[in-house]
Design an enzyme around this catalytic site. Structure first.
Site, PDB file in Angstrom:
ATOM      1  N   GLY A 114       0.839  -1.202   0.000  1.00  0.00           N
ATOM      2  CA  GLY A 114       0.000   0.000   0.000  1.00  0.00           C
ATOM      3  C   GLY A 114       0.872   1.250   0.000  1.00  0.00           C
ATOM      4  CG  PHE A 115       0.342   6.125   0.289  1.00  0.00           C
ATOM      5  CD1 PHE A 115       1.346   6.702  -0.477  1.00  0.00           C
ATOM      6  CD2 PHE A 115      -0.209   6.854   1.328  1.00  0.00           C
ATOM      7  CE1 PHE A 115       1.793   7.989  -0.204  1.00  0.00           C
ATOM      8  CE2 PHE A 115       0.225   8.133   1.602  1.00  0.00           C
ATOM      9  CZ  PHE A 115       1.233   8.694   0.840  1.00  0.00           C
ATOM     10  CB  ILE A 116       1.554   3.816   4.848  1.00  0.00           C
ATOM     11  CG1 ILE A 116       0.584   5.002   4.798  1.00  0.00           C
ATOM     12  CG2 ILE A 116       2.493   3.940   6.052  1.00  0.00           C
ATOM     13  CD1 ILE A 116      -0.307   5.138   6.015  1.00  0.00           C
ATOM     14  CG  ASP A 133      -0.584  -5.594  -0.492  1.00  0.00           C
ATOM     15  OD1 ASP A 133      -0.297  -4.557   0.122  1.00  0.00           O
ATOM     16  OD2 ASP A 133      -1.531  -5.667  -1.292  1.00  0.00           O
ATOM     17  CG  ASN A 134      -5.652  -7.966  -0.379  1.00  0.00           C
ATOM     18  OD1 ASN A 134      -5.128  -6.877  -0.621  1.00  0.00           O
ATOM     19  ND2 ASN A 134      -6.840  -8.071   0.174  1.00  0.00           N
ATOM     20  CG  LEU A 166       1.380  -0.664   7.660  1.00  0.00           C
ATOM     21  CD1 LEU A 166       2.219  -0.105   6.516  1.00  0.00           C
ATOM     22  CD2 LEU A 166       1.277   0.368   8.754  1.00  0.00           C
ATOM     23  CE1 TYR A 168     -10.508   1.784   7.674  1.00  0.00           C
ATOM     24  CE2 TYR A 168     -10.339   3.995   8.565  1.00  0.00           C
ATOM     25  CZ  TYR A 168      -9.733   2.862   8.066  1.00  0.00           C
ATOM     26  OH  TYR A 168      -8.366   2.803   7.958  1.00  0.00           O
ATOM     27  CE  LYS A 195      -7.937   0.765  10.605  1.00  0.00           C
ATOM     28  NZ  LYS A 195      -6.818  -0.169  10.538  1.00  0.00           N
TER      29      LYS A 195
END
Ligand code: UDP
Length: 324
Positions: A14-16, A35-36, A81, A154, A158
């Site tokens: 992902g981005f991070i 990662d999927n 993440l 979300y 979380k």
């Protein structure tokens, strides 16, 4: 710095995750990424190919990866993440799957980290504060909406994961730190999931209408991804942060309408602003509002650092990368 360690990054493409992996590679760490490929398949394949000799990739979801216990057993630190995220995913495409996927994968990660006594950093979100417009100290009461409103999926999910983290810490001595990220942004972020800065840049550069949801008076604090990475790395070495919940946020709060105008100006775009009703994006009963500024006292106390890249600088960096 985190050196010579074995690291697992979930959601590592992902981005991070990709920013974190690149930074960790500088200090002879061994990196495992799971990662999927849920977002931006093309750029992920490019990243995989570029780093394939240096990083071990596992292309899988977390809850269906049979080797997960063995993987966690062999690493020193886990950065968890991975999450179903982004308005598109959570609200429009697959709300139920997003909730279940996030809860299931986090449950497994905590379970095995506790069993094998591993250090874990879990990324939560400023969303858990809801529409609380005060200075957001970590123990502030959340101001969340009704579970009938899909937009809050979300945040509740979380928060539940945060509860689980705290329970594992108390009962099983899990070496966990929960970080609440405030809208992490920077170069390389996709606009596919509705992320506002990436979306506005894409629209402005194509001369399309800038889509401001609601009246645009809602606000956010944006944090530069490299500041976030530095904070995550420092926190992972801080024993004082076990069992803590910590904000990682930026310096400025800005309304979305003002952000749209700034991006039009920077890109010298001819795009016009188009207001779109919140209901159309977030469904019936939708609400959005002013978000408070993060208190960064705890972060600073723990790692003697706070993110310091101003929004204008961040926007300049993103624009520069888009031009080349
Ligand atoms: N937003 C917007 N236009 C867009 C995308 C987002 O006005 O095309 C608004 C959105 O309603 C929210 C803010 O920008 O108030 C930040 O949205 P994003 O999805 O980036 O992050 P989050 O809602 O998770 O903070």
């Amino acid at each position: 710095m985190v050196k010579n360690k074995k690291i697992l990054i979930t959601g590592g493409l992902g981005f991070i995750g990709t920013h974190l992996a690149k930074e960790l590679l500088k200090y002879s760490n061994t990196i495992y990424l799971i990662d999927n490929f849920s977002t931006r398949k093309k750029s992920k394949i490019e990243f995989v190919n570029k780093y394939k000799k240096k990083i071990y990739f596992i292309k899988s979801g977390i809850s269906n990866y049979k080797e997960l216990p063995n993987l966690i057993k062999k690493v020193d630190i886990v950065y968890h993440l991975a999450a179903s995220m982004g308005v598109e995913n959570i609200i429009k495409k697959q709300p139920t799957n997003s909730i279940l996927n996030n809860l299931r994968s986090t449950e497994l990660i905590f379970q095995y980290c506790a069993q094998f006594n591993k250090r874990i950093i879990f990324t939560s979100s400023s969303e858990v504060y809801g529409l609380n417009a005060k200075t957001l100290v970590e123990d502030a009461r959340p101001n969340l909406g009704n579970p009938k409103i899909v937009r809050w999926n979300y945040a509740y999910t979380k928060l539940t994961e945060e509860f689980l983290a705290m329970s594992y810490f108390r009962e099983k001595k899990l070496k966990v730190t929960v970080v609440r990220l405030f809208n992490t942004v920077g170069e390389g972020q996709t606009n596919k999931n509705g992320m506002v800065i990436a979306s506005f840049f894409a629209q402005a550069l194509k001369g399309e209408s800038i889509t401001v949801y609601g009246d645009g008076k809602q606000s956010r604090t944006f944090t530069y991804v490299k500041d976030v990475i530095y904070s995550l790395l420092k926190l992972s070495l801080s024993k004082n942060s076990y069992g803590e919940i910590v904000n990682i946020g930026g310096l400025n709060k800005i309304s979305i309408i003002f952000l749209a105008k700034k991006i039009i100006k920077i890109t010298k775009s001819k795009s016009k602003i188009k207001f779109i009703k919140l209901k159309k994006i977030y469904g019936e009963g939708a609400e959005d509002g002013k978000q408070g500024m993060p208190s960064l006292k705890k972060l600073e106390h723990l790692i003697n650092y706070r993110p310091n890249t101003k929004l204008d600088e961040i926007l300049k960096i993103i624009f520069k990368k888009k031009k080349v």
